[in-house]
Write a protein that holds these residues in place. Structure first.
Motif, mmCIF file in Angstrom:
data_model
loop_
_atom_site.group_PDB
_atom_site.id
_atom_site.type_symbol
_atom_site.label_atom_id
_atom_site.label_comp_id
_atom_site.label_asym_id
_atom_site.label_seq_id
_atom_site.Cartn_x
_atom_site.Cartn_y
_atom_site.Cartn_z
ATOM 1 N N VAL A 5 -17.358 2.167 -16.400
ATOM 2 C CA VAL A 5 -18.082 1.238 -15.522
ATOM 3 C C VAL A 5 -17.864 1.623 -14.057
ATOM 4 O O VAL A 5 -18.815 1.685 -13.259
ATOM 5 N N MET A 6 -16.620 1.879 -13.692
ATOM 6 C CA MET A 6 -16.328 2.267 -12.309
ATOM 7 C C MET A 6 -17.004 3.582 -11.944
ATOM 8 O O MET A 6 -17.545 3.742 -10.843
ATOM 9 N N LEU A 7 -16.985 4.537 -12.865
ATOM 10 C CA LEU A 7 -17.660 5.813 -12.609
ATOM 11 C C LEU A 7 -19.160 5.599 -12.392
ATOM 12 O O LEU A 7 -19.761 6.204 -11.498
ATOM 13 N N ALA A 58 -26.509 -2.224 -2.444
ATOM 14 C CA ALA A 58 -25.520 -3.079 -1.801
ATOM 15 C C ALA A 58 -24.600 -3.702 -2.844
ATOM 16 O O ALA A 58 -25.062 -4.263 -3.840
ATOM 17 N N GLY A 59 -23.327 -3.589 -2.615
ATOM 18 C CA GLY A 59 -22.344 -4.204 -3.505
ATOM 19 C C GLY A 59 -21.775 -3.294 -4.569
ATOM 20 O O GLY A 59 -20.812 -3.670 -5.248
ATOM 21 N N GLY A 94 -14.619 -1.455 -6.426
ATOM 22 C CA GLY A 94 -13.305 -1.744 -5.850
ATOM 23 C C GLY A 94 -12.642 -2.937 -6.508
ATOM 24 O O GLY A 94 -11.415 -2.949 -6.705
ATOM 25 N N PHE A 95 -13.453 -3.939 -6.855
ATOM 26 C CA PHE A 95 -12.917 -5.103 -7.574
ATOM 27 C C PHE A 95 -12.273 -4.671 -8.889
ATOM 28 O O PHE A 95 -11.136 -5.042 -9.198
ATOM 29 N N THR A 103 -7.657 -3.796 -12.335
ATOM 30 C CA THR A 103 -7.022 -3.001 -13.388
ATOM 31 C C THR A 103 -5.774 -2.284 -12.889
ATOM 32 O O THR A 103 -4.853 -2.027 -13.668
ATOM 33 N N ALA A 104 -5.737 -1.937 -11.597
ATOM 34 C CA ALA A 104 -4.532 -1.305 -11.056
ATOM 35 C C ALA A 104 -3.381 -2.303 -11.005
ATOM 36 O O ALA A 104 -2.236 -1.983 -11.364
#
Length: 406
Positions: free
Chosen positions: A314-316, A327-328, A334-335, A340-341
């Motif tokens: 999803v992040m990729l 936008a977003g 980042g969210f 997850t981090a």
């Protein structure tokens, strides 16, 4: 090999070595609670006692049973023939290699095979794998010795293949090991890849037939008595369960089971998923696959945080995909990276009085919805961004071609 590639490779090497040191040197490093169940539980296949097996040596508050279909026991059966430490180290290394493959094929969907030959994209694949090892879904997968990343890889390979029999076989086998990958069949059906969808079902039922021939009683027990019994998998209300059922149960203070509240949430999520699917271009294979896989995680009775490996693709997709300029997109990526981090569900585990207590203070209950709420927010963003992108493309296509100068 240029300098960025060398640095990314060094970062990945350090991550792998750090994880090995974690396992070999820390007092509780050789945890692998789920791998113990795979190894020791599968050894009981054919004895008639596969689903009576439990292991509470590392989880005194909950004796872990073998919860997978009997075909999974057949797949895991050879593992008990080797020393457990050897199995654990090989499993650990194979899991991290599978994560790199997940990242690699996710990027291939986004930029194509040709672009991946460039050092730039190899650097990105290595770097994301180095980071991904320390994100909560992967951390928990490595801690427990879970199978999830292999199943994600099988789903990606199934969708990547253009041959219906390969695609269907991969999904059918994955579903035979653990039922949740069967949701990939919905992707095939929605994409009108009918042969792949049907063949995945045929292969899945073939795994049932195979284990019925080997151990009919255990196969009947699983599919006739235990299927759908979430209580065997673990406490629904635990902060680790990030499904809709888990999130709603913690908010309301009791297990919502499959009652009207849960059904309403499932239907609402289905509407959002369909709208998000339709907002994406037909050739956005990864984006549409993520829509389906997140829905599977939402509607499953239990989706432990380590089931959410799909958040890495999803992040990729948000950073490198077709809507990356919307936008977003970076905010949402980042969210997910922050959540997850930090490992919000893991942090909450340290504050809950018991894994069996569903009701909890309001702030903890709301924080405990982070993955489920984030997935729904992702759907809403895709709907908005996808429609805006389509409208812009339509406007551009209607603009008259400029007249040649003359």
């Amino acid at each position: 090999m240029n300098r960025p590639v060398r640095l990314a490779a060094a970062a990945l090497g350090i991550s792998v070595l750090a994880r090995l040191a974690w396992v070999l040197l820390l007092p509780n490093g050789m945890n692998f609670v789920d791998l113990h169940v795979y190894v020791d539980g599968s050894a009981a296949l054919g004895s008639g006692h596969l689903y009576e097996f439990t292991d509470n040596s590392r989880t005194p508050d909950f004796a872990l049973p073998f919860t997978y279909p009997p075909f999974a026991a057949l797949v895991f059966y050879p593992l008990h023939l080797f020393p457990f430490t050897f199995v654990a180290i090989v499993w650990l290394l194979a899991t991290m290699a599978a994560l790199f493959s997940v990242v690699w094929f996710a990027l291939e969907f986004l930029v194509g095979k040709t672009a991946l030959r460039e050092p730039h994209w190899l650097t990105i694949a290595l770097a994301w794998t180095a980071v991904g090892i320390w994100l909560e879904p992967m951390r928990m997968t490595l801690d427990y010795g879970q199978v999830n990343v292999f199943l994600v890889l099988l789903a990606l390979l199934a969708v990547r293949s253009t041959k219906w029999w390969i695609s269907g076989t991969l999904v059918g086998v994955a579903a035979g090991v653990k039922l949740t990958p069967a949701i990939t069949g919905v992707y095939f059906a929605a994409s009108r890849r009918w042969l792949a969808a049907v063949w995945s079902g045929v292969v899945f039922f073939g795994t049932i037939g195979l284990t019925y021939a080997i151990s009919p009683d255990e196969t009947r027990t699983y599919f006739g008595e235990l299927l759908g019994d979430a209580s065997r998998i673990g406490p629904v209300g635990s902060a680790s369960n990030q499904s809709l059922r888990g999130a709603l149960s913690r908010l309301l203070g009791h297990d919502v089971v499959s009652g009207p509240v849960w059904l309403a949430a499932v239907l609402a999520a289905a509407v959002l998923a369909v709208l998000a699917w339709r907002a994406l271009a037909a050739d956005d294979v990864l984006g549409r696959l993520l829509i389906v896989q997140l829905y599977g995680l939402l509607v499953s009775p239990i989706s432990w945080s380590h089931h959410w490996i799909w958040l890495i693709p999803v992040m990729l997709w948000l950073v490198y995909g077709p809507l990356r300029a919307a936008a977003g997109a970076r905010v949402l990526a980042g969210f997910w990276l922050l959540v997850t981090a930090v490992g919000v569900p893991w942090v909450l585990l340290n504050f809950q009085t018991s894994i069996w207590t569903i009701s909890r203070p309001g702030p903890m209950a709301w924080l405990g919805t982070v993955y489920a709420a984030g997935a729904l927010a992702f759907y809403l963003w895709v709907i908005r961004a996808g429609r805006a992108s389509s409208a812009l493309a339509a406007d551009l296509s209607r603009e008259p071609a400029p007249h040649p100068a003359g």
